[in-house]
Motif scaffolding. Structure first.
Motif: not given
Length: 502
Positions: A18-19, A25-26, A22-23, A60
């Motif tokens: 998940a982490t 996508l960011i 998310m990064y 990340s």
């Protein structure tokens, strides 16, 4: 093949947390955003975000920074097609036919072929990276200090030859970068060099400060001087799908751009910019009697360069991850990010930190899929962002830059150094000097010095060690050959023409 599949399984296991999702996508969101906004490139953005990555896990952080780089290639095409402004330097040639397509009511088709070509090329580039990374890393393990020194010499010469602009100015910038890299305490003797008795310089000049000054500060200061000529696209963008005839017409250009960009991305000084210019030139040479002339809305003039710049962006990671040598300025920033997290770039990364290596590669596949979703359905949002006044945007960026530099060591001297290099960077722009070669020299300088010293210590001061080892000799001869070839007037003229917008 089995080993590759096992490695990719490690990568999927790492990237699908998940982490890291998310990064990823960011990074893709930020990359698209700065690609859309003219005057703010991936180098400036990555420079600004380097301090923020200190608190992130290494995997990340690198996934996010990578997403910014290849995401900017996608976003830059949106502005080039709709507003006739290159959001990213590699999108300059996309304007030539992309904006003409938009003016003829085919903005949707231009955006669609750009996204499809970028996705195909990006995925192929990552496939090349995954397939050749392991063999190249194994080969790099047999390199000694002599081979590494010669490889870095070849890399710097290649960066000069393949860079746009004056060869002499590029060489001077690399030499200046090498000299700046020598500032600080000598590891072997413990004596401070070029520090002028300033305690803050005993550890050398901060990489983050130089990168942020030469790219973020300079981009903003230079763009403040320019009049805001943006004409925001007000017509509705429709038809974000290609007809079968348009796809058949664009497919050869996509495939050629993908192959050319994949090859040029690996070369020192290559990457996305050179790939897009070379692809456009190739398409004009190969397309006989086009129904729509180039420069007036030919779909191949969009498909080829957009595919090439995305393939080049992906494969430029190969020399970084396998040899530890950055082929362009963005990869030099990635080296800095790796060093921030105490990761020594080079072939040992694959064996010592396979989760980082393969997780980063797999994240690029995921990122390319995310970017297709972000760029086509949300194109209306990206166009609206062009309405943000630069008089509000630029001061905010400068403020975040200063906060970021200060937060690295909690030292106001770092901010002062950044401002000084920012002023110097503006002077470089005025005199037509590129900052990218300086950054490459600054990064590679200490590594070159270390390998030079190690080679001479092992050979007891015998400089012929660089000529008696076959690999080292071959790379030095290749460097000499590059300089000799580019000195030929006809080739030098052709090199200059490649970077000219026709």
């Amino acid at each position: 093949m089995e080993l590759l599949l096992n490695n990719l399984a490690i990568g999927f296991d790492t990237a699908f947390t998940a982490t890291n999702l998310m990064y990823c996508l960011i990074g893709c969101l930020l990359g698209t955003l700065i690609g859309v906004l003219p005057g703010i490139g991936p180098i400036a953005t990555i420079s600004m975000l380097l301090p923020a990555t200190y608190v992130l896990p290494p995997v990340s952080a690198l996934i996010m920074l990578s997403g910014i780089y290849y995401g900017a290639q996608y976003g830059g095409s949106t502005t080039a097609i709709l507003v006739n402004l290159p959001g990213e330097a590699s999108s300059v040639v996309t304007m030539l036919d992309g904006h003409q397509m938009a003016r003829r009511g085919k903005a949707g088709a231009a955006l669609a072929v750009s996204a499809i070509g970028s996705f195909i090329a990006g995925c192929f580039g990552v496939l090349i990276l995954a397939a050749f990374a392991a063999p190249l890393a194994e080969m790099a393990l047999v390199f000694g200090p002599s081979e590494y020194f010669s490889l870095m010499v070849l890399g710097l010469v290649g960066a000069v030859v393949l860079a746009s602009g004056s060869l002499l100015k590029a060489m001077c910038m690399i030499v200046l970068g090498l000299l700046l890299g020598m500032v600080g305490t000598d590891i072997n003797s413990g004596i401070a060099r070029f520090s002028f008795d300033i305690p803050e310089l005993s550890d050398g000049i901060g990489f983050v400060g130089i990168a942020m000054a030469l790219f973020a500060f300079v981009e903003i200061i230079v763009n403040v001087d320019l009049k805001d000529k943006r004409e925001v696209f007000t017509s509705k963008v429709g038809g974000l799908m290609l007809s079968w005839s348009e796809f058949k017409d664009a497919l050869p250009a996509i495939l050629r751009g993908t192959g050319l960009g994949s090859a040029l991305g690996i070369l020192p000084g290559g990457g996305a910019l050179l790939a897009s210019f070379a692809s456009y030139t190739m398409e004009k040479k190969l397309t006989r009697n086009p129904a729509v002339p180039f420069g007036e809305g030919n779909i191949r003039g969009v498909a080829g360069p957009e595919s090439a710049n995305n393939a080049g962006a992906q494969t430029s990671f190969i020399p970084l991850l396998t040899l530890g040598i950055p082929p362009n300025a963005v990869m030099a920033l990635m080296v800095g990010a790796m060093m921030v997290h105490n990761i020594q770039p080079g072939p040992q990364v694959m064996t010592s930190n396979p989760t980082l290596f393969w997780g980063l590669i797999v994240s690029m596949w995921l990122g390319n899929a995310m970017l297709v979703v972000l760029n086509l359905p949300l194109v209306g949002i990206w166009v609206q962002l062009l309405k943000v006044p630069y008089r509000l945007l630029y001061p905010a960026i400068l403020m975040f830059c200063c906060i970021g530099v200060y937060s690295v060591n909690n030292n106001s001297f770092d901010v002062l150094i950044t401002v000084m290099f920012g002023v110097l960077g503006v002077a470089f722009v005025r005199f037509g000097c590129e900052a990218a070669p300086l950054l490459l020299g600054f990064i590679l300088g200490p590594m070159m010095e270390e390998n030079l010293r190690r080679s001479l210590m092992l050979s007891q001061g015998d400089f012929t060690v660089f000529l008696t080892r076959p690999l080292s000799l071959g790379m030095l001869l290749a460097a000499v050959a590059l300089v000799a070839v580019i000195a030929v007037p006809a080739i030098s003229k052709k090199r200059q023409e490649t970077f000219v917008e026709e």
